[in-house]
Design a protein around this motif. Structure first.
Motif, PDB file in Angstrom:
ATOM      1  N   GLU A   3       0.834  -1.199   0.000  1.00  0.00           N
ATOM      2  CA  GLU A   3       0.000   0.000   0.000  1.00  0.00           C
ATOM      3  C   GLU A   3       0.871   1.252   0.000  1.00  0.00           C
ATOM      4  OE1 GLU A   3      -3.273   0.318  -0.403  1.00  0.00           O
ATOM      5  OE2 GLU A   3      -3.206  -1.819  -0.802  1.00  0.00           O
ATOM      6  N   LYS A   6       1.964   1.810  -3.542  1.00  0.00           N
ATOM      7  CA  LYS A   6       0.887   2.333  -4.377  1.00  0.00           C
ATOM      8  C   LYS A   6       0.658   3.812  -4.106  1.00  0.00           C
ATOM      9  CE  LYS A   6      -1.610  -2.051  -4.790  1.00  0.00           C
ATOM     10  NZ  LYS A   6      -2.843  -2.796  -4.410  1.00  0.00           N
ATOM     11  N   GLU A   7       0.722   4.179  -2.828  1.00  0.00           N
ATOM     12  CA  GLU A   7       0.547   5.585  -2.453  1.00  0.00           C
ATOM     13  C   GLU A   7       1.644   6.443  -3.058  1.00  0.00           C
ATOM     14  OE1 GLU A   7       0.774   8.365   1.561  1.00  0.00           O
ATOM     15  OE2 GLU A   7       0.557   6.203   1.746  1.00  0.00           O
ATOM     16  N   THR A   8       2.879   5.962  -2.975  1.00  0.00           N
ATOM     17  CA  THR A   8       4.015   6.698  -3.525  1.00  0.00           C
ATOM     18  C   THR A   8       3.908   6.817  -5.034  1.00  0.00           C
ATOM     19  OG1 THR A   8       5.426   5.932  -1.733  1.00  0.00           O
ATOM     20  CG2 THR A   8       6.530   6.749  -3.698  1.00  0.00           C
ATOM     21  N   GLU A   9       3.504   5.737  -5.699  1.00  0.00           N
ATOM     22  CA  GLU A   9       3.360   5.746  -7.149  1.00  0.00           C
ATOM     23  C   GLU A   9       2.330   6.789  -7.578  1.00  0.00           C
ATOM     24  OE1 GLU A   9       2.913   2.431 -10.666  1.00  0.00           O
ATOM     25  OE2 GLU A   9       1.711   2.169  -8.867  1.00  0.00           O
ATOM     26  N   SER A  10       1.213   6.871  -6.855  1.00  0.00           N
ATOM     27  CA  SER A  10       0.181   7.838  -7.179  1.00  0.00           C
ATOM     28  C   SER A  10       0.700   9.264  -7.014  1.00  0.00           C
ATOM     29  CB  SER A  10      -1.033   7.625  -6.279  1.00  0.00           C
ATOM     30  OG  SER A  10      -2.019   8.601  -6.525  1.00  0.00           O
ATOM     31  N   GLU A  11       1.480   9.501  -5.948  1.00  0.00           N
ATOM     32  CA  GLU A  11       2.062  10.823  -5.719  1.00  0.00           C
ATOM     33  C   GLU A  11       2.995  11.209  -6.856  1.00  0.00           C
ATOM     34  OE1 GLU A  11       3.973  10.316  -2.019  1.00  0.00           O
ATOM     35  OE2 GLU A  11       2.217  10.802  -0.811  1.00  0.00           O
ATOM     36  N   GLU A  13       2.986  10.149  -9.949  1.00  0.00           N
ATOM     37  CA  GLU A  13       2.248  10.399 -11.179  1.00  0.00           C
ATOM     38  C   GLU A  13       1.756  11.840 -11.252  1.00  0.00           C
ATOM     39  OE1 GLU A  13      -0.839   7.512 -11.104  1.00  0.00           O
ATOM     40  OE2 GLU A  13       0.405   5.886 -11.899  1.00  0.00           O
ATOM     41  N   LYS A  14       1.451  12.416 -10.095  1.00  0.00           N
ATOM     42  CA  LYS A  14       0.934  13.778 -10.034  1.00  0.00           C
ATOM     43  C   LYS A  14       2.043  14.821  -9.922  1.00  0.00           C
ATOM     44  CE  LYS A  14      -3.168  12.141  -7.504  1.00  0.00           C
ATOM     45  NZ  LYS A  14      -3.875  12.206  -6.201  1.00  0.00           N
ATOM     46  N   ASN A 144       7.618   8.561 -16.444  1.00  0.00           N
ATOM     47  CA  ASN A 144       7.566   8.380 -14.994  1.00  0.00           C
ATOM     48  C   ASN A 144       8.692   9.178 -14.335  1.00  0.00           C
ATOM     49  OD1 ASN A 144       5.435   6.473 -15.180  1.00  0.00           O
ATOM     50  ND2 ASN A 144       6.911   4.888 -15.729  1.00  0.00           N
ATOM     51  N   ASN A 226      11.167   6.000  -5.345  1.00  0.00           N
ATOM     52  CA  ASN A 226      11.024   7.257  -6.090  1.00  0.00           C
ATOM     53  C   ASN A 226      12.272   8.128  -5.970  1.00  0.00           C
ATOM     54  OD1 ASN A 226      10.734   8.230  -3.455  1.00  0.00           O
ATOM     55  ND2 ASN A 226       8.512   8.479  -3.632  1.00  0.00           N
TER      56      ASN A 226
END
Length: 292
Positions: A3, A6-11, A13-14, A144, A226
């Motif tokens: 999780e 996933k949270e880091t990946e979403s950050e 992306e933005k 990315n 990241n």
């Protein structure tokens, strides 16, 4: 993926959109060093202004900058020239951009096409810093974003320096609203293993930050992190160049990690400075414009 991942990946992306939004809101004044300008150099400055990232000042030989500008606009020497950026006429942009930065004349600066060694030496002297810590913002071929260090060939040479890179770099990520997930790349020899173990211990136990040693598994590091930390500056420089120049990636510049001033280093061979101006404006100390 966890999780956390996933949270880091979403950050991430933005992230680029966030940096752009902050740059537009701050609309800082950014100086760019210029040597041997060509139409593409001029185009980068114009694009930064048109995208509303910053007020741009090109610092270099005015006659050369105007000549490159005429080539870009395809107008003759006798036709009037109106430019969306200011020019500071100097034969020593490496001195002038640092002077403008530390005096507060500009909110931030990027090296542009000015000489690296002179610019960074002047910066160290003017800002009273002993070491340069640059963290590159890298875009892969798929778009990315990652943070990557060290990229200077004389950086990250000691355990203490790597620890400082992690601490300073994670602070930058947090400023941008990103949860740091550090991937350490280490060499398989006994010295490399021992150093990596010590770095992980200090970072996790003493600094309370998240770091994983991926050894030489670069693919895993990029998949789950990241912020990638190379074994040293030479290795990091080679990895960065391979990903950008051969792997179809892109660099947004390398902010030098300092408290007071914002200076974004750039590669003369990259030839694209619009995004570096955007990053410099976003990281500047200038306050954001009031939102409606």
């Amino acid at each position: 993926m966890s999780e956390y991942g996933k949270e880091t990946e979403s950050e991430m992306e933005k992230l680029i959109g966030l940096i752009e939004k902050i740059a537009v809101s701050k609309h800082a004044t950014v100086a760019m060093g210029v040597r041997d300008p060509d139409p593409e150099t001029v185009h980068c400055a114009i694009a930064a202004v048109e995208n509303d990232y910053a007020d741009v000042i090109l610092v270099g030989d005015q006659a050369e900058i105007e000549k490159a500008s005429r080539l870009f606009y395809e107008i003759g020497e006798n036709e009037p020239l109106s430019l969306p950026f200011q020019i500071i006429d100097t034969r020593s942009p490496e001195d002038e951009i640092i002077s403008m930065l530390v005096s507060g004349e500009v909110d931030a600066a990027i090296r542009g096409t000015a000489k690296a060694s002179d610019s960074l030496s002047n910066l160290k002297r003017a800002c009273h810093i002993n070491k340069i810590h640059r963290i590159a913002i890298l875009l892969t071929k798929d778009g990315n974003p990652y943070f990557f260090a060290p990229v200077g060939i004389d950086e990250g040479t000691t355990t203490e320096d790597k620890i400082e890179f992690i601490c300073l770099g994670t602070h930058l990520l947090k400023r941008l609203g990103v949860s740091p997930h550090v991937g350490l790349i280490s060499t398989p020899d006994e010295a490399g293993k021992a150093e990596a173990k010590e770095i992980v211990r200090i970072i996790t136990e003493e600094k309370k930050l998240h770091v994983v040693d991926y050894q030489l598994d670069l693919e895993e590091a990029f998949e789950h992190s990241n912020y990638i930390l190379a074994p040293n500056g030479i290795t990091g420089n080679l990895i960065f160049r391979a990903l950008t120049f051969l792997g179809g990636g892109d660099g947004l510049g390398a902010p030098i990690l300092m408290d007071r001033h914002v200076f974004v280093d750039t590669s003369r061979s990259a030839g694209h400075y619009t995004k570096a101006i955007m990053v410099a404006s976003a990281l500047s100390k200038k306050k954001k414009a009031e939102e409606d």
